[in-house]
Design a protein around this motif. Structure first.
Motif, short mmCIF file in Angstrom:
data_model
loop_
_atom_site.label_atom_id
_atom_site.label_comp_id
_atom_site.label_asym_id
_atom_site.label_seq_id
_atom_site.Cartn_x
_atom_site.Cartn_y
_atom_site.Cartn_z
N VAL A 38 -3.09 14.26 -42.43
CA VAL A 38 -3.16 12.87 -41.98
C VAL A 38 -4.57 12.37 -42.28
N VAL A 39 -4.64 11.19 -42.88
CA VAL A 39 -5.93 10.59 -43.22
C VAL A 39 -6.36 9.69 -42.08
N ALA A 54 -15.32 16.25 -34.10
CA ALA A 54 -14.01 16.81 -34.40
C ALA A 54 -13.65 18.00 -33.52
N LYS A 55 -14.44 18.26 -32.47
CA LYS A 55 -14.21 19.46 -31.67
C LYS A 55 -12.81 19.46 -31.05
N VAL A 108 -7.23 15.33 -41.27
CA VAL A 108 -6.80 16.39 -40.36
C VAL A 108 -5.59 17.08 -40.97
N VAL A 109 -5.62 18.42 -41.01
CA VAL A 109 -4.52 19.21 -41.58
C VAL A 109 -3.97 20.13 -40.50
N ALA A 110 -2.62 20.13 -40.40
CA ALA A 110 -1.99 20.95 -39.38
C ALA A 110 -0.70 21.55 -39.92
N THR A 111 -0.10 22.40 -39.11
CA THR A 111 1.12 23.09 -39.54
C THR A 111 2.31 22.15 -39.62
N GLY A 112 2.25 21.02 -38.96
CA GLY A 112 3.33 20.04 -39.02
C GLY A 112 2.78 18.63 -39.01
N PRO A 113 3.55 17.65 -39.48
CA PRO A 113 3.03 16.28 -39.53
C PRO A 113 2.74 15.70 -38.15
N ASP A 114 3.57 16.02 -37.15
CA ASP A 114 3.33 15.48 -35.81
C ASP A 114 2.04 16.05 -35.22
N ALA A 119 -3.55 15.27 -33.53
CA ALA A 119 -4.94 15.71 -33.59
C ALA A 119 -5.84 14.63 -34.16
N ALA A 120 -5.32 13.85 -35.09
CA ALA A 120 -6.13 12.77 -35.67
C ALA A 120 -6.56 11.78 -34.60
N ASP A 121 -5.72 11.58 -33.59
CA ASP A 121 -6.07 10.65 -32.50
C ASP A 121 -7.20 11.19 -31.64
N LEU A 122 -7.51 12.47 -31.76
CA LEU A 122 -8.56 13.07 -30.94
C LEU A 122 -9.94 12.98 -31.58
N LEU A 123 -10.01 12.55 -32.83
CA LEU A 123 -11.31 12.39 -33.47
C LEU A 123 -12.10 11.28 -32.79
#
Length: 761
Positions: A38-39, A54-55, A108-114, A119-123
């Motif tokens: 996700v960008v 990004a913690k 942000v890169v993760a094992t699934g799109p959701d 996680a992108a919302d946590l930046l």
């Protein structure tokens, strides 16, 4: 076999997979161990990124990596087309200065799109906001905030093409029509969004991507990472529409590649619908001050246009070239004694502008054709007759324009007269309180972009030739490989038609392979600029001729006849007039591959590779007419009729040509009436973007003319952009005809109900 296939309405072979759910789209790709990206984009138009915490994102479930600007330091993408004096020739993939809403700031890169989205919302982004600069007119004001302070100005380039004494000719003319036009920012809207799946294994990067130019992507990604070009493979697959928006690689796509290289596993990313208007490059945005000068008898004396273009945050891959195309196509099909265009481009705190179907030509046609109609109104002349009085006649072709184009062939007056007759027979007569008018527009379209040395002279860091490889197997089947790609335009079908006719085999024995840098011949710029059939097809025709020549030479040796006495017809080669003296084509192919009994000087095998660098561009042309009804109470415009007369040279497949024209007209209608990306004063995009539906698009009547181009094999001219060029001007002229009291103020696109209502008020 003769011309069995060229000119036939051969069904599109692509449709069998596209319509049955078997298309090879990037979004359908699933690879073992694939992760999802996700960008994260800037929420502000202008500022400094002071921090990116990004913690929390890194600690979230399923997160594999977070990429911030420090991780992408040094990664840059080039500006391929450079204007005189252009200050910026490349731009960073990630930057700590943001200059538009939607600019990538992290991935942000993760094992699934959701999981990646969560996680992108946590930046936590810490951005120090700076003043926004919206619109090119504001950008060139002396007190405008600077986007790139080291430049000392927001202007990227400022130069003039054409006649240096043009302004003097304008001043001396008997009549001068001067108007200022504003063209709204519009966005390509393909069925398939941008997307990429990148994988990295044993030092080789494989990129599966929705693209119009696979080799373009390969070399830019390779150069960005410092990889050898042969260690990067780009696979295009099917591309569900490009329209210019997929002609190059984007920063967010490079970041997905970086993620795959860091993780050592495949990473997938697809642009979200909400991001398209801020991330995929829009186009058009410009302001034109145009002056049309006429002699007392209505002959055109001069045309002078000051073009001020909006480049957005920085020059994109194409930079100012859409504005340059506006300048070089401004004369259209008319004679002018003098023409000049001043071309300026400015940066603003908005998404960088790039390519979109038509590439500067709808803007040129809008300005020129509105000036012509306004001149006719002021002088009391019929707008069609004024055009015909000044049109280049077929006997004058080929001819050079005042801005350096050399038109090849055609009959421009015939197209307009044909159109006028169509309209006269079909315009509806109604009386329901609305105001009605009919408008016309004419254009000459630059197609078949290709002369490599011309491209060098224009500041393009690319070549324009195309290469085709034709291979006949021992069973006499033919494989055609080309560097151009399919994106819904039917190129697989039309290349197969050309190969079948020019080799002399049934079309069901021809396979076309496109879109993979590992197997396809090199193409510097791919399928853009209405060139894939004109230039790519030219290479196929020449390669097919060589393959056929070799087959005839082998058969002549076998039959003890002269090659000129033979004919190749489907499954056999025979002596003309003597069907008993023949040899099966399959036998000839087998002899070639085995190297048996070949004539002197003929090498084994049946594979021809040929590059075609065209001597010049080709020039299609068209005339459009629109009938509108305008509600004076609301400003709403209804299209009640639309007609197109178009000449794209030799028509390889008329059904595909008609389809290209209908689709292009629909996009032109959107530009004319509904589509625009608007920004608030602080640079926030207003994302209520309305593309036309079946309610806004009437039945389209299309008439095809056919004047072969003398400069390209096969005589084809491009058609991919033809439909988009004429509609805004035809519709604008129709609205002006319906509201003559406002005609001189019909200058801005789009002509929304709100815009017209304000004029009517």
């Amino acid at each position: 076999m003769g011309d069995t296939y060229v000119g036939a309405r051969t069904p599109r072979r692509e449709d069998s997979r596209l319509l049955t759910g078997k298309a090879r789209y990037v979004g359908n790709i699933r690879l073992p161990g694939m992760a999802y990206a996700v960008v994260v984009r800037s929420p502000v138009a202008h500022g400094r990124l002071l921090g990116c915490d990004a913690k929390a994102a890194r600690a979230a479930d399923g997160v594999l990596d977070v990429i911030v600007p420090a991780d992408a330091e040094g990664l840059r993408l080039p500006c391929v087309t450079l204007a005189p004096g252009q200050r910026m020739t490349s731009y960073p993939v990630l930057d700590t200065v943001v200059r538009y809403v939607g600019q990538p700031v992290a991935v942000v890169v993760a094992t699934g799109p959701d999981a990646a989205r969560d996680a992108a919302d946590l930046l936590d982004l810490d951005i120090e906001e700076l003043p926004a600069v919206v619109g090119p007119e504001r950008a060139v004001e002396p007190d405008a905030p600077l986007l790139h302070p080291e430049w000392g100005a927001n202007t990227v380039t400022d130069f003039v093409i054409g006649d240096p004494d043009c302004e003097a000719a304008v001043e001396e003319a008997a009549h001068v029509v001067e108007m200022t036009f504003r063209i709204g920012r519009v966005s390509p809207h393909p069925m398939e969004p941008r997307g990429v799946v990148a994988s990295y294994d044993e030092g080789e990067l494989t990129i599966r991507i929705a693209t119009q130019a696979p080799h373009h992507v390969r070399e830019h990604v390779a150069d960005a990472f410092g990889l050898p070009h042969d260690r990067v493979r780009v696979v295009g697959g099917d591309t569900g529409g490009g329209f210019g928006g997929k002609e190059h690689v984007y920063p967010d796509e490079v970041l997905v590649c970086l993620a795959a290289m860091r993780l050592g596993r495949p990473v997938s990313w697809t642009e979200s619908p909400g991001d398209r208007l801020v991330a995929t490059l829009p186009a058009r945005a410009a302001v034109h001050r145009g002056r049309l000068a006429l002699h007392a008898d209505g002959r055109f004396a001069a045309l002078h246009v000051d073009v001020l273009g909006d480049l957005g945050a920085h020059p994109s891959n194409v930079g100012t070239s859409p504005l340059a195309v506006t300048a070089t196509t401004i004369p259209g099909p008319y004679r002018f004694e003098r023409v000049a265009v001043r071309l300026r481009a400015a940066v603003t705190t908005t998404t960088p502008t790039g390519s979109y179907r038509g590439f500067g030509q709808p803007e040129a046609t809008w300005t020129r054709e509105r000036l012509v109609d306004e001149a006719a109104r002021r002088l009391g002349l019929d707008p069609v007759e004024l055009r015909l009085r000044n049109m280049i006649e077929p006997g004058e072709l080929p001819c050079a324009t005042r801005v350096g184009q050399t038109y090849d062939s055609g009959d421009y007056p015939r197209a307009l007269r044909t159109l006028r007759d169509l309209v006269a027979a079909k315009v509806p007569a109604k009386d329901d309180g609305r105001r009605r008018g009919v408008g016309y527009s004419c254009h000459v379209e630059t197609t078949g972009l290709g002369p490599s040395m011309d491209m060098k002279a224009m500041g393009m860091l690319a070549g324009g030739y195309e290469t085709a490889v034709l291979r006949m197997e021992q069973d006499a089947s033919v494989t055609v490989s080309s560097g151009v790609v399919g994106m819904g335009q039917g190129i697989e079908t039309t290349l197969a038609q050309l190969a079948a006719d020019h080799v002399g085999v049934p079309i069901d024995r021809v396979r076309v392979v496109l879109g993979d840098t590992g197997t396809s011949p090199y193409s510097s710029i791919g399928s853009i600029a209405s060139r894939s059939l004109t230039v790519g097809g030219g290479a196929v025709i020449r390669g097919a001729a060589r393959l056929r020549e070799k087959l005839l030479a082998i058969a002549a040796h076998r039959l003890e006849a002269a090659p000129g006495d033979l004919e190749l017809d489907g499954s056999e080669i025979r002596v003309k007039g003597d069907p008993r003296s023949s040899v099966p084509l399959r036998e000839v192919a087998t002899l070639a591959w085995r190297g048996w009994d070949l004539p002197g000087g003929v090498t084994p095998g049946l594979e021809e590779r040929i590059s075609y660098d065209p001597a010049a561009c080709t020039f299609a042309y068209g005339a459009h007419a629109a009938a509108v009804a305008v509600d004076p109470e609301t400003g709403a415009v209804e299209l009640e009729g639309y007609w197109v007369v178009n000449d794209s040279g030799v028509l390889v497949n008329p059904s595909i040509v008609e389809g290209q024209l209908r689709g292009g007209v629909t996009q032109g209608i959107g530009m004319a009436l509904t589509e625009e990306i608007v920004y608030s004063d602080d640079g926030q995009p207003i994302t209520d973007y309305l593309i036309p539906t079946t309610r806004e698009v009437p039945d389209l009547e299309v008439v095809l003319l056919e004047t072969p181009s003398p400069v390209t094999p096969g005589g084809m001219k491009g058609v991919g952009e033809s439909g988009t060029i004429g509609p805004p001007a035809a519709i604008g002229n129709a609205v002006a005809a319906a509201l003559p009291e406002l005609a001189g103020r019909v200058t801005d696109l789009p002509l929304t109900p709100q815009a017209l209502w304000r004029l009517l008020g």
